[in-house]
Design an enzyme around this catalytic site. Structure first.
Site, PDB file in Angstrom:
ATOM      1  N   SER A   1      -7.730   6.766  -1.733  1.00  0.00           N
ATOM      2  CA  SER A   1      -7.894   7.770  -2.808  1.00  0.00           C
ATOM      3  C   SER A   1      -8.603   8.741  -2.256  1.00  0.00           C
ATOM      4  O   SER A   1      -9.263   8.551  -1.499  1.00  0.00           O
ATOM      5  CB  SER A   1      -8.695   6.986  -4.038  1.00  0.00           C
ATOM      6  OG  SER A   1      -9.262   7.926  -4.773  1.00  0.00           O
TER       7      SER A   1
ATOM      8  N   GLY B   1       0.600  -0.642 -13.490  1.00  0.00           N
ATOM      9  CA  GLY B   1       0.345   0.969 -12.728  1.00  0.00           C
ATOM     10  C   GLY B   1       1.241   0.974 -11.750  1.00  0.00           C
ATOM     11  O   GLY B   1       2.630   0.820 -11.646  1.00  0.00           O
ATOM     12  N   ILE B   2       0.784   1.782 -10.849  1.00  0.00           N
ATOM     13  CA  ILE B   2       1.339   2.335  -9.629  1.00  0.00           C
ATOM     14  C   ILE B   2       2.179   1.248  -8.957  1.00  0.00           C
ATOM     15  O   ILE B   2       3.432   1.513  -8.429  1.00  0.00           O
ATOM     16  CB  ILE B   2       0.526   2.974  -8.585  1.00  0.00           C
ATOM     17  CG1 ILE B   2      -0.475   4.135  -9.286  1.00  0.00           C
ATOM     18  CG2 ILE B   2       1.244   3.812  -7.101  1.00  0.00           C
ATOM     19  CD1 ILE B   2      -1.585   4.461  -8.542  1.00  0.00           C
ATOM     20  N   GLY B   3       1.585   0.143  -8.598  1.00  0.00           N
ATOM     21  CA  GLY B   3       2.283  -1.036  -7.905  1.00  0.00           C
ATOM     22  C   GLY B   3       3.591  -1.575  -8.462  1.00  0.00           C
ATOM     23  O   GLY B   3       4.515  -1.985  -8.007  1.00  0.00           O
TER      24      GLY B   3
ATOM     25  N   TYR C   1     -16.666   2.098  -6.226  1.00  0.00           N
ATOM     26  CA  TYR C   1     -15.269   2.282  -6.003  1.00  0.00           C
ATOM     27  C   TYR C   1     -15.096   3.008  -4.581  1.00  0.00           C
ATOM     28  O   TYR C   1     -14.057   3.028  -3.891  1.00  0.00           O
ATOM     29  CB  TYR C   1     -14.689   2.970  -7.129  1.00  0.00           C
ATOM     30  CG  TYR C   1     -13.309   3.276  -7.183  1.00  0.00           C
ATOM     31  CD1 TYR C   1     -12.389   2.292  -7.231  1.00  0.00           C
ATOM     32  CD2 TYR C   1     -12.764   4.499  -7.307  1.00  0.00           C
ATOM     33  CE1 TYR C   1     -11.057   2.469  -7.067  1.00  0.00           C
ATOM     34  CE2 TYR C   1     -11.545   4.712  -7.340  1.00  0.00           C
ATOM     35  CZ  TYR C   1     -10.535   3.725  -7.123  1.00  0.00           C
ATOM     36  OH  TYR C   1      -9.263   4.389  -6.915  1.00  0.00           O
TER      37      TYR C   1
HETATM   38  N1  LIG Z   1      -4.869   5.575 -11.069  1.00  0.00           N
HETATM   39  C1  LIG Z   1      -5.576   6.438 -10.181  1.00  0.00           C
HETATM   40  O1  LIG Z   1      -6.007   7.383 -10.595  1.00  0.00           O
HETATM   41  C2  LIG Z   1      -5.732   6.017  -8.840  1.00  0.00           C
HETATM   42  C3  LIG Z   1      -6.223   7.144  -7.994  1.00  0.00           C
HETATM   43  C4  LIG Z   1      -6.236   6.971  -6.698  1.00  0.00           C
HETATM   44  C5  LIG Z   1      -5.822   5.731  -6.163  1.00  0.00           C
HETATM   45  N2  LIG Z   1      -5.517   4.709  -7.020  1.00  0.00           N
HETATM   46  C6  LIG Z   1      -5.600   3.180  -6.451  1.00  0.00           C
HETATM   47  O2  LIG Z   1      -4.245   2.786  -6.819  1.00  0.00           O
HETATM   48  C7  LIG Z   1      -4.096   1.514  -6.626  1.00  0.00           C
HETATM   49  C8  LIG Z   1      -3.302   0.770  -7.861  1.00  0.00           C
HETATM   50  O3  LIG Z   1      -4.001   0.976  -9.067  1.00  0.00           O
HETATM   51  P1  LIG Z   1      -3.531   1.411 -10.463  1.00  0.00           P
HETATM   52  O4  LIG Z   1      -4.076   2.815 -10.781  1.00  0.00           O
HETATM   53  O5  LIG Z   1      -2.059   1.438 -10.465  1.00  0.00           O
HETATM   54  O6  LIG Z   1      -4.324   0.418 -11.276  1.00  0.00           O
HETATM   55  P2  LIG Z   1      -3.923  -0.871 -12.191  1.00  0.00           P
HETATM   56  O7  LIG Z   1      -2.789  -0.365 -13.251  1.00  0.00           O
HETATM   57  O8  LIG Z   1      -5.184  -1.455 -12.582  1.00  0.00           O
HETATM   58  O9  LIG Z   1      -3.494  -1.713 -11.238  1.00  0.00           O
HETATM   59  C9  LIG Z   1      -4.157  -2.596 -10.219  1.00  0.00           C
HETATM   60  C10 LIG Z   1      -3.485  -3.644  -9.638  1.00  0.00           C
HETATM   61  O10 LIG Z   1      -4.438  -4.455  -8.752  1.00  0.00           O
HETATM   62  C11 LIG Z   1      -4.303  -5.979  -9.250  1.00  0.00           C
HETATM   63  N3  LIG Z   1      -5.453  -6.493  -8.992  1.00  0.00           N
HETATM   64  C12 LIG Z   1      -6.804  -6.144  -9.706  1.00  0.00           C
HETATM   65  N4  LIG Z   1      -7.742  -6.906  -9.202  1.00  0.00           N
HETATM   66  C13 LIG Z   1      -6.860  -7.951  -8.630  1.00  0.00           C
HETATM   67  C14 LIG Z   1      -7.515  -9.103  -8.036  1.00  0.00           C
HETATM   68  N5  LIG Z   1      -8.914  -9.636  -8.027  1.00  0.00           N
HETATM   69  N6  LIG Z   1      -6.591 -10.004  -7.635  1.00  0.00           N
HETATM   70  C15 LIG Z   1      -5.300  -9.830  -7.475  1.00  0.00           C
HETATM   71  N7  LIG Z   1      -5.043  -8.601  -7.909  1.00  0.00           N
HETATM   72  C16 LIG Z   1      -5.774  -7.695  -8.537  1.00  0.00           C
HETATM   73  C17 LIG Z   1      -3.953  -5.860 -10.643  1.00  0.00           C
HETATM   74  O11 LIG Z   1      -3.285  -7.125 -11.018  1.00  0.00           O
HETATM   75  P3  LIG Z   1      -3.767  -7.882 -12.273  1.00  0.00           P
HETATM   76  O12 LIG Z   1      -4.196  -6.931 -13.435  1.00  0.00           O
HETATM   77  O13 LIG Z   1      -2.391  -8.767 -12.480  1.00  0.00           O
HETATM   78  O14 LIG Z   1      -4.912  -8.839 -11.668  1.00  0.00           O
HETATM   79  C18 LIG Z   1      -2.808  -4.588 -10.714  1.00  0.00           C
HETATM   80  O15 LIG Z   1      -1.675  -4.889 -10.562  1.00  0.00           O
HETATM   81  C19 LIG Z   1      -5.575   1.085  -6.636  1.00  0.00           C
HETATM   82  O16 LIG Z   1      -5.832   0.794  -5.272  1.00  0.00           O
HETATM   83  C20 LIG Z   1      -6.468   2.203  -6.719  1.00  0.00           C
HETATM   84  O17 LIG Z   1      -7.681   2.266  -6.280  1.00  0.00           O
HETATM   85  C21 LIG Z   1      -5.386   4.658  -8.168  1.00  0.00           C
END
Ligand SMILES: NC(=O)c1ccc[n+]([C@@H]2O[C@H](COP(=O)([O-])OP(=O)(O)OC[C@H]3O[C@@H](n4cnc5c(N)ncnc54)[C@H](OP(=O)(O)O)[C@@H]3O)[C@@H](O)[C@H]2O)c1
Length: 295
Positions: free
Chosen positions: A143, A19-21, A168
């Site tokens: 968020s 995702g974003i990261g 969350y």
């Molecule tokens: N998507 C949205 O609409 C949105 C909106 C506001 C804020 N955010 C925030 O943006 C950030 C990134 O989220 P994303 O949307 O890009 O989702 P994502 O694609 O699910 O990415 C989440 C990342 O966190 C890692 N992660 C999750 N649990 C973990 C654990 N126990 N140990 C180590 N790494 C872990 C995952 O790595 P692995 O899968 O390799 O473990 C993945 O790289 C989050 O903090 C989320 O709350 C997202």
């Protein structure tokens, strides 16, 4: 985008495998920086490290760490400190949302543990490396959902009734409150007053993996919301905002900000409340087993 990154720069970015990261890791490596990307998925971790390193001026090194495991968080901090001896940016981006209530091996509700306690402990353990690196930054992916969160200190782990969105939202409120408290404590610190701390709302990004573990109904609602023009955004645009707060010169001198789509915004009242922030800080220290008197 102008950037303060260079070939010597070291960034530790959690959630760099998806995702974003993932996009942020690639962009930061493109500036020449060394990015240590953390996640659990080996395949995706290897892929981002290989592809980003091959295609950019910098490097992405993958570290497999489960941030739900407190001792693994501490080992990660020690390894980064030993290996690089500096830390220009610590980016807490890993996050999860879980349909059902789970606990970590340490007995903490897992959304709170991964989304908030891991950043708290990692920052605590790396504060020396950050303080020793001129211009260092702490950045947290929060968020706008933090606005619907509440912190019930008598039942932080929802043991008396769990709702995925509430859990969350609580963790994201904790992200913002922690950032504001950290910024204030850093300003007052003799040791680490050069370090800045900011958080960012990246936008609503329905395409990431964040919603993979929510209920069917929530998945459907997310998909539908993403179809409404102007509501959702892409991982690329969300990553741009995160990279800006991590690397653009204008955020290098500013601290205690919550940054949204149009720049800094006022976060919720709960996040700004000094008593709530201080209590969260102390409870978090207690939960991870460190002295709350830091930095
Ligand atoms: N998507 C949205 O609409 C949105 C909106 C506001 C804020 N955010 C925030 O943006 C950030 C990134 O989220 P994303 O949307 O890009 O989702 P994502 O694609 O699910 O990415 C989440 C990342 O966190 C890692 N992660 C999750 N649990 C973990 C654990 N126990 N140990 C180590 N790494 C872990 C995952 O790595 P692995 O899968 O390799 O473990 C993945 O790289 C989050 O903090 C989320 O709350 C997202």
């Amino acid at each position: 985008m102008d950037t303060t990154m260079s070939a010597d720069t070291v960034v530790l970015l959690t959630g760099g495998t998806s995702g974003i990261g993932r996009v942020a890791a690639e962009r930061l490596a493109a500036t020449g920086a060394t990015v240590v990307a953390v996640g659990r998925d080996r395949e995706r971790g290897r892929a981002v490290a290989e592809e980003a390193t091959a295609e950019s001026a910098g490097t992405v090194a993958f570290r497999r760490v489960d941030l739900a495991d407190r001792s693994a968080v501490r080992d990660l901090a020690a390894a980064v400190d030993d290996e690089y001896g500096r830390l220009d940016a610590l980016v807490h981006n890993a996050g999860l949302a879980s349909a059902t209530r789970r606990e970590t091996a340490d007995g903490v509700e897992s959304t709170f543990a991964v989304n908030h306690l891991a950043p708290y402990l990692l920052t605590h353990d790396l504060i020396g490396a950050l303080a020793d690196t001129p211009g260092a930054r702490v950045v947290v992916t929060a968020s706008s959902v933090h606005r619907r969160g509440s912190l019930d200190f008598d039942d932080l782990g929802f043991s008396s009734g769990y709702d995925a969105l509430d859990a969350y939202a609580r963790s994201k409120l904790a992200n913002v409150a922690f950032t504001l408290e950290l910024a204030e404590r850093l300003r007052a610190s003799d040791r680490a007053d050069g370090v800045v701390a900011n958080c960012v709302h990246p936008g609503f990004v329905p395409s990431t993996g964040l919603y993979r573990d929510v209920s069917r109904r929530a998945k459907l609602l997310t998909r539908l919301a993403g179809l409404v023009p102007g509501v959702g955004t892409s991982a690329a645009k969300a990553a741009r905002r995160l990279v800006e707060v991590t690397a653009a010169p204008e955020y290098g001198e500013r601290t205690g900000l919550y940054v949204g789509g149009d720049g800094p915004e006022e976060p919720s009242e709960a996040a700004r409340d000094p008593e709530t922030r201080d209590r969260l800080w102390r409870v978090s220290a207690d939960l991870v087993g460190v002295d709350p008197d830091w930095p």
